[in-house]
Scaffold this motif. Structure first.
Motif, PDB file in Angstrom:
ATOM      1  N   THR A 287       0.837  -1.209   0.000  1.00  0.00           N
ATOM      2  CA  THR A 287       0.000   0.000   0.000  1.00  0.00           C
ATOM      3  C   THR A 287       0.870   1.257   0.000  1.00  0.00           C
ATOM      4  N   MET A 288       1.965   1.207   0.764  1.00  0.00           N
ATOM      5  CA  MET A 288       2.872   2.368   0.817  1.00  0.00           C
ATOM      6  C   MET A 288       3.437   2.639  -0.578  1.00  0.00           C
ATOM      7  N   ALA A 289       3.840   1.552  -1.253  1.00  0.00           N
ATOM      8  CA  ALA A 289       4.384   1.722  -2.605  1.00  0.00           C
ATOM      9  C   ALA A 289       3.319   2.314  -3.528  1.00  0.00           C
ATOM     10  N   VAL A 290       2.089   1.849  -3.354  1.00  0.00           N
ATOM     11  CA  VAL A 290       1.001   2.327  -4.219  1.00  0.00           C
ATOM     12  C   VAL A 290       0.734   3.813  -3.980  1.00  0.00           C
ATOM     13  N   VAL A 291       0.653   4.204  -2.696  1.00  0.00           N
ATOM     14  CA  VAL A 291       0.333   5.622  -2.448  1.00  0.00           C
ATOM     15  C   VAL A 291       1.495   6.523  -2.858  1.00  0.00           C
ATOM     16  N   PHE A 292       2.709   5.958  -2.849  1.00  0.00           N
ATOM     17  CA  PHE A 292       3.847   6.753  -3.329  1.00  0.00           C
ATOM     18  C   PHE A 292       3.663   7.026  -4.831  1.00  0.00           C
ATOM     19  N   LEU A 293       3.184   6.013  -5.555  1.00  0.00           N
ATOM     20  CA  LEU A 293       2.916   6.214  -6.980  1.00  0.00           C
ATOM     21  C   LEU A 293       1.797   7.235  -7.169  1.00  0.00           C
ATOM     22  N   VAL A 294       0.785   7.161  -6.296  1.00  0.00           N
ATOM     23  CA  VAL A 294      -0.309   8.145  -6.375  1.00  0.00           C
ATOM     24  C   VAL A 294       0.256   9.553  -6.179  1.00  0.00           C
ATOM     25  N   LEU A 295       1.187   9.685  -5.228  1.00  0.00           N
ATOM     26  CA  LEU A 295       1.811  10.996  -4.977  1.00  0.00           C
ATOM     27  C   LEU A 295       2.565  11.470  -6.225  1.00  0.00           C
ATOM     28  N   LEU A 296       3.311  10.537  -6.852  1.00  0.00           N
ATOM     29  CA  LEU A 296       4.047  10.918  -8.060  1.00  0.00           C
ATOM     30  C   LEU A 296       3.085  11.395  -9.153  1.00  0.00           C
ATOM     31  N   ILE A 297       1.969  10.686  -9.296  1.00  0.00           N
ATOM     32  CA  ILE A 297       0.999  11.076 -10.324  1.00  0.00           C
ATOM     33  C   ILE A 297       0.414  12.445  -9.990  1.00  0.00           C
ATOM     34  N   ALA A 298       0.108  12.653  -8.698  1.00  0.00           N
ATOM     35  CA  ALA A 298      -0.445  13.950  -8.277  1.00  0.00           C
ATOM     36  C   ALA A 298       0.562  15.062  -8.567  1.00  0.00           C
ATOM     37  N   CYS A 299       1.842  14.794  -8.278  1.00  0.00           N
ATOM     38  CA  CYS A 299       2.881  15.802  -8.521  1.00  0.00           C
ATOM     39  C   CYS A 299       2.986  16.094 -10.013  1.00  0.00           C
ATOM     40  N   ALA A 300       2.929  15.048 -10.838  1.00  0.00           N
ATOM     41  CA  ALA A 300       3.000  15.250 -12.291  1.00  0.00           C
ATOM     42  C   ALA A 300       1.822  16.107 -12.746  1.00  0.00           C
ATOM     43  N   ASN A 301       0.665  15.870 -12.134  1.00  0.00           N
ATOM     44  CA  ASN A 301      -0.525  16.645 -12.478  1.00  0.00           C
ATOM     45  C   ASN A 301      -0.347  18.119 -12.151  1.00  0.00           C
ATOM     46  N   VAL A 302       0.114  18.377 -10.929  1.00  0.00           N
ATOM     47  CA  VAL A 302       0.270  19.774 -10.497  1.00  0.00           C
ATOM     48  C   VAL A 302       1.368  20.443 -11.319  1.00  0.00           C
ATOM     49  N   SER A 303       2.417  19.681 -11.633  1.00  0.00           N
ATOM     50  CA  SER A 303       3.472  20.201 -12.492  1.00  0.00           C
ATOM     51  C   SER A 303       2.882  20.664 -13.810  1.00  0.00           C
ATOM     52  N   ASN A 304       2.015  19.834 -14.358  1.00  0.00           N
ATOM     53  CA  ASN A 304       1.375  20.152 -15.620  1.00  0.00           C
ATOM     54  C   ASN A 304       0.533  21.409 -15.513  1.00  0.00           C
ATOM     55  N   LEU A 305      -0.215  21.515 -14.406  1.00  0.00           N
ATOM     56  CA  LEU A 305      -1.040  22.711 -14.193  1.00  0.00           C
ATOM     57  C   LEU A 305      -0.151  23.947 -14.091  1.00  0.00           C
ATOM     58  N   LEU A 306       0.979  23.806 -13.367  1.00  0.00           N
ATOM     59  CA  LEU A 306       1.875  24.954 -13.198  1.00  0.00           C
ATOM     60  C   LEU A 306       2.503  25.359 -14.533  1.00  0.00           C
ATOM     61  N   LEU A 307       2.829  24.348 -15.334  1.00  0.00           N
ATOM     62  CA  LEU A 307       3.417  24.662 -16.648  1.00  0.00           C
ATOM     63  C   LEU A 307       2.412  25.430 -17.502  1.00  0.00           C
ATOM     64  N   ALA A 308       1.137  24.989 -17.422  1.00  0.00           N
ATOM     65  CA  ALA A 308       0.099  25.690 -18.191  1.00  0.00           C
ATOM     66  C   ALA A 308      -0.039  27.118 -17.682  1.00  0.00           C
ATOM     67  N   ARG A 309       0.022  27.265 -16.367  1.00  0.00           N
ATOM     68  CA  ARG A 309      -0.155  28.605 -15.795  1.00  0.00           C
ATOM     69  C   ARG A 309       1.048  29.492 -16.074  1.00  0.00           C
ATOM     70  N   SER A 310       2.223  28.881 -16.204  1.00  0.00           N
ATOM     71  CA  SER A 310       3.423  29.694 -16.426  1.00  0.00           C
ATOM     72  C   SER A 310       3.303  30.461 -17.737  1.00  0.00           C
ATOM     73  N   LEU A 311       2.531  29.895 -18.673  1.00  0.00           N
ATOM     74  CA  LEU A 311       2.339  30.594 -19.937  1.00  0.00           C
ATOM     75  C   LEU A 311       1.508  31.861 -19.718  1.00  0.00           C
ATOM     76  N   LEU A 312       0.509  31.740 -18.828  1.00  0.00           N
ATOM     77  CA  LEU A 312      -0.322  32.901 -18.511  1.00  0.00           C
ATOM     78  C   LEU A 312       0.486  33.948 -17.737  1.00  0.00           C
ATOM     79  N   ARG A 313       1.525  33.489 -17.051  1.00  0.00           N
ATOM     80  CA  ARG A 313       2.287  34.427 -16.210  1.00  0.00           C
ATOM     81  C   ARG A 313       3.579  34.885 -16.870  1.00  0.00           C
ATOM     82  N   ARG A 314       3.730  34.611 -18.187  1.00  0.00           N
ATOM     83  CA  ARG A 314       5.010  34.941 -18.807  1.00  0.00           C
ATOM     84  C   ARG A 314       5.286  36.436 -18.787  1.00  0.00           C
ATOM     85  N   HIS A 315       4.192  37.204 -18.882  1.00  0.00           N
ATOM     86  CA  HIS A 315       4.366  38.656 -18.851  1.00  0.00           C
ATOM     87  C   HIS A 315       4.917  39.094 -17.491  1.00  0.00           C
ATOM     88  N   GLU A 316       4.331  38.512 -16.455  1.00  0.00           N
ATOM     89  CA  GLU A 316       4.778  38.851 -15.095  1.00  0.00           C
ATOM     90  C   GLU A 316       6.247  38.474 -14.900  1.00  0.00           C
TER      91      GLU A 316
END
Lengths: 814, 224
Positions: A287-316
């Motif tokens: 279970t620990m190994a599984v939730v670690f994978l869930v964490l990695l997937i969640a991090c990849a997701n947030v990374s993706n969201l941040l990358l998308a947002r970085s385009l909106l913030r390029r001016h800043e």
């Protein structure tokens, strides 16, 4: 520090400015961090520090008895425990306990409750101080049935005695004996049997009152108790084990009949084989190994969201660089914003973990009356520190790369009024695609793992344990009712005769212990005619006492010789039926029927060989085992086995009538099918499937969100292109195909990577799998199907949106 | 103050072929000058301004800034020099939307080595000097275009640069607001600040003491 707070303040403002992004990112991270915190709290509360009120648990070890040359473990005998205490110098203390049930007399009613038979130093050695009264005194540990005193659990005090402050000195009938309540344990102390909460504790001197198998305090061969050792400060496990070995050797020399080949091992608490900890270790590790994978997937997701947002913030970003910020400074600001997301998620995650700390119990079948299942998670500073570490690590994982990318701005292009240019656009898109690949492949691994466990569980359920699992079992508690052996013998004989004549009953038998139960089988050192064991080894084999028709009732074939008969009682020489493994081990190439084996100073004549069956779990390797006639070894307490097409409920009514006819004061206690008992015992596999399936679904959900976000982004960036294509004559189908093909390509690549990694990783699940290959094509095929459907669904909506674009507006906007 | 020699900026088109944005640029600018760069769209005005502002590093030639050979500096050294010496005003103001007027003024200082109290004093002085104290807690979206550009100019000069570069500073303003900004530039120049502006407007160019005309990347005219 000042800039940190400045960044933090700005970070808060940014979160408020984009609530959609913030909620999604925090939700993903809460899932990731929360599941990790929950599993960590279970590991802490169940395996690492299972006894919250016991200090110095790092110095506490389980004491496990083993016999040389015999696989598995056994317990400790009371005389051995006394000698260990007396002769050791490196140990602060030894304690023993034995979980058992009791019948409480409450007015004219009887209730079941769990009792711990414990050494008198139990509470003192553990450092647990009763909140009312006292623990046991040394003299209360000895003297046969001489000290009917009990310490009650806080839950018992609150529930049964309404938190009566004057409880000390009051009495309670347990197994027909009046016990004086001398103490109340603190609230968070549930005993030392991980998985079950004790309701009462009694001292070892009362063993005979609570144990149906006779007086054992002076029997060195009866290894019936479970021990724990607490080392002195500064003593290593190796040093303590060495001293334990030397004491065991001395006992072996002094008492060869009972102790030949017997050894005692110090085992870390999380590996304790005789309580719930051992069962949960591999489940929680997976279970620990599984939730670690869930964490990695969640991090990849947030990374993706941040990358998308970085385009909106390029001016800043461009402006901040133009105003003098260095890239490092910008990265620090963006990582601080990421940290803020993680911190909020960590708080939410830990709150969720706290809320779920007792959730494991939900996966268990309803406990027997009087028992309380207890697998608590524990959120202490260690879990909080680990969660903080996970929070920091995940921040770096999801925020650093997007921060570095976002700060990579070509000022000259970015600041020109007419330009929207930020270099690195295509590399950013590649990175986002790579993150989706990570998500899809990790989800594939989790789903394949879930599929394997699910198949394993199905196969385990459908696999035959070697006996008929539809047989109904029932117990009449004669022991608590004060029956002595002769009266019990008459009662059971009459009951068996009556039950056999009941309509619908095909056959019935008695046994002392049913297979797959928590009760221990009898065991004895054996001697076999013509078999010479290796030096220093004492063959010890488990056995069970059964009546005639036992093999017929359970459907275990007798492959040679005969089954026990009703006439196999004290008037004929002792007999035994052995299993196939025992026959092959001790009589290789011979027919053992008619041969002899010696156990407990008696020579038993072998009258039959039974087909192997499972005794404790369906995954166990076949072990030597034998059966003896119950009528030659009668006990007060036995279990009735009934082969019938009737339901346990219907059987219960008929049985109750027959029991009542024999003794109006008695009633059958539990009536269930053996399959129910098997299900109860194999909870760890079921729990593993439940947890992995739950977290696998979470991972799939997160991965689908990730894929959806990437495809949505692709569509939003390609509006001009789609408009142009439509203006040039592209139809709905063409655009759907264009967008979907990109999602399908990403999914297919992710699945290929996931399948390759899964082939390697699922091999680690071997211990939890039953008759399923870690590369089972069905599990991998199902994972492929589920991921593909989820991915297509995630891609379809953005693709459909692309077909709804108004070409005129799209071209004009550009 | 500034000396450009044989400066050119080009982009590769195909093998061995380039598109030139600036060619053979040779300019000398003294301290305290107010220069206007003019020319049609695509002449290379903004590119030249960004090279002068050390935002663009892909040029060739020699660039001396107050005796420092910029062409020999590394990117990081150029950024340090820019932070110490140059302020920038943009046509689209480029204020940070999520910061208040006060914070927008504070941000360039926070990226330099100013203590908190020094920053507070400088921001307070600047707010006072530009008469925008009453607007310090407002966000850019709550200001008019002219007010936003006023804040943009205030932000550009708050760290006391030696050179102020302005890219079409009045391009997005109506004439009245444009005049106010140009008057402000004149005042700053009178106080000794060197200013280089890019403009399409003859009227705005007339605020400068000298005009440089660009066309297709070449300097076509220098007017006193």
């Amino acid at each position: 520090m000042q800039t940190f707070f400045q960044d933090l303040r700005f970070g808060f403002r940014m979160l408020r400015r984009s609530p959609g992004f913030s909620i999604l990112a925090i939700l993903c991270l809460t899932l990731g961090i929360g599941t990790n915190a929950a599993v960590l709290s279970w590991i802490e509360g169940i395996l690492i520090r299972p006894y919250p009120l016991v200090p110095h648990q790092a110095r506490m070890f389980a004491l496990v008895g083993t016999t040389r040359g015999v696989p598995g473990h056994n317990g400790l005998s009371f005389p051995d425990f006394v000698d260990l205490q007396k002769n050791s110098t490196l140990f602060e203390s030894f304690i023993v306990d034995r979980i058992t049930g009791t019948t409480l007399s409450v007015g004219d009613r009887a209730e079941r409750a769990s009792v711990g038979i414990v050494s008198p130093n139990y509470f003192d050695a553990l450092g647990v101080k009763p909140i009312l009264g006292r623990g046991f005194r040394p003299e209360e540990g000895t003297g046969r049935n001489g000290h009917p005193v009990t310490v009650i659990a806080y839950r018992t005090w609150k529930g049964r005695y309404n938190s009566d402050p004057n409880i000390i000195g009051r009495t309670q009938f347990m197994n027909g004996v009046q016990h004086m309540i001398i103490g109340v344990a603190p609230e968070r102390f549930h005993g030392t049997f991980v998985g079950y909460s004790f309701s009462f504790w009694v001292p070892t001197s009362m063993q005979e009152t609570f144990d149906t198998t006779g007086y054992k305090l002076e029997d060195r061969g009866a290894r019936w108790i479970e021990g724990y050792a607490i080392l002195k400060p500064g003593v290593s496990r190796q040093q303590a084990q060495a001293q334990l070995n030397s004491i065991s050797q001395r006992l072996e020399k002094d008492f060869p009949d009972s102790n030949r080949g017997h050894e005692n091992q110090l085992v870390p608490l999380w590996k304790t084989p005789f309580n719930g900890a051992g069962n949960m270790t591999s489940t929680l590790a997976i279970t620990m190994a599984v939730v670690f994978l869930v964490l990695l997937i969640a991090c990849a997701n947030v990374s993706n969201l941040l990358l998308a947002r970085s385009l909106l913030r390029r001016h800043e970003m461009a402006m901040r660089l133009a105003l003098g910020a260095g890239r490092r400074r910008l990265v620090r600001q963006l990582v601080t914003e990421g940290l803020l997301l993680s911190l909020i998620a960590a708080v939410g995650g830990i709150a969720a973990a706290y809320w779920c700390r007792n959730a494991l119990v939900l996966a268990f079948p309803p406990p027997l009356p009087g028992t309380v299942i207890d697998f608590p998670g524990q959120i202490d500073w260690r879990v909080l520190a680990a969660s903080a570490g996970i929070c920091m690590a995940s921040t770096l994982l999801f925020a650093l790369v997007p921060a570095i990318r976002a700060s990579d701005v070509d000022l000259s292009n970015a600041l020109k009024a007419e330009a929207g240019g930020v270099l690195g656009g295509s590399s950013r898109s590649r990175l986002r695609s790579a993150l989706v690949l990570v998500q899809v492949s990790l989800s594939f691994i989790l789903l394949a793992g879930t599929g394997l466990l699910l198949q394993s569980l199905i196969k385990m359920r459908s696999a035959s344990p070697g006996f008929n699992t539809n047989v109904v079992s029932s117990v009449v508690d004669l022991f608590s009712a004060g029956y002595k052996l002769d009266r019990a013998k008459i009662f059971h004989t009459q009951l068996l005769d009556r039950v056999r004549t009941l309509p619908g009953v095909e056959s019935a038998a008695l046994t002392r212990v049913i297979p797959f139960s928590y009760n221990v089988f009898s065991s004895a050192p054996i001697e076999v005619d013509g078999y010479q064991p290796p030096p220093n080894e004492q063959p010890t084999v488990e056995y069970v006492e059964v009546t005639e028709d036992y093999f017929t009732t359970l459907g275990i074939p007798i492959i040679s010789g005969r089954e026990f008969m009703r006439t196999d009682d004290e008037n004929v020489p002792p007999l035994a039926i052995i299993n196939e493994t025992m026959a092959a081990k001790y009589w290789p190439g011979k027919n053992p029927v008619g041969q002899r084996l010696k156990a407990k100073d008696r020579w038993l004549q072998i009258v039959g060989i039974a087909r192997n069956s499972n005794y404790r779990s369906k995954t166990e390797t076949p072990v030597p085992f034998f059966y003896v006639p119950l009528r030659q070894n009668f006990r007060v307490q036995n279990t009735l086995l009934i082969r019938t097409p009737e339901t346990p409920g219907a059987m219960m009514n008929a049985l109750a009538r027959e029991v009542h006819a024999l003794d109006p004061n008695l009633a059958p206690l539990i009536t269930e099918r053996l399959q129910d008992q098997i299900d109860e015992i194999s909870y760890s596999q079921r729990l593993a499937v439940t947890l992995v399936a739950l977290f696998g679904a979470m991972a799939l959900f997160l991965a689908a969100i990730g894929l959806y976000a990437v495809m949505s982004y692709t569509v939003s960036q390609g509006i001009h292109e789609f408009g142009l294509r439509m203006a040039l004559g592209a139809g709905t189908k063409d655009l759907l195909k264009l967008v979907m093909s990109r999602g399908v390509r990403l999914t297919a690549t992710g699945i290929m990577i996931g399948a390759a990694a899964g082939m390697m990783l699922t091999r680690l699940m071997g211990s939890l799998l039953y008759k399923v290959s870690p590369r089972d094509p069905l599990a991998f095929g199902l994972a492929f199907l589920v991921i593909t459907i989820a991915s297509l669904a995630a891609c379809f909506l953005p693709a459909w949106r692309a077909t709804r674009i108004d070409p005129v507006r799209a071209l004009r906007n550009e | 103050m500034i000396k450009l020699r044989n400066l050119e900026r080009r982009y590769p088109l195909a093998k061995e072929k380039f598109f030139y944005v600036l060619r053979d640029i040779n300019i000398d600018i003294q301290e305290g000058e107010f220069i206007s760069i003019m020319g049609p769209s695509g002449a290379g005005k903004s590119t030249l301004l960004h090279i002068l502002g050390m935002h663009d590093h892909g040029w060739r030639g020699e660039y001396f800034f107050r005796e420092t050979a910029v062409h020999h500096l590394k990117t990081k050294e150029r950024a340090t020099l820019r932070n110490e010496q140059i302020g920038f005003v943009f046509q689209q103001y480029h204020l940070l939307d999520d910061l208040t007027v006060y914070e927008n003024l504070d941000i360039p200082l926070s990226y330099r080595r100013y203590s908190k109290s020094e920053r507070a004093a400088l921001v307070a002085d600047t707010l006072d000097r530009f008469q925008i104290v009453g607007k310090k807690d407002l966000y850019p979206r709550q200001l008019s275009g002219g007010q936003q550009q006023l804040v943009g100019v205030a932000r550009a000069i708050i760290a006391e640069p030696k050179l102020l570069l302005a890219d079409e500073p009045t391009g997005n303003l109506h004439s009245g607001q444009g005049e106010e900004i140009m008057e402000l530039f004149r005042k700053l120049n009178d106080e000794g600040m060197t200013i280089i502006q890019v403009t399409h407007s003859e009227k705005n160019a007339s605020y400068g003491k000298r005009t440089i005309q660009l066309r297709d990347g070449w300097i076509t005219k220098r007017e006193q």
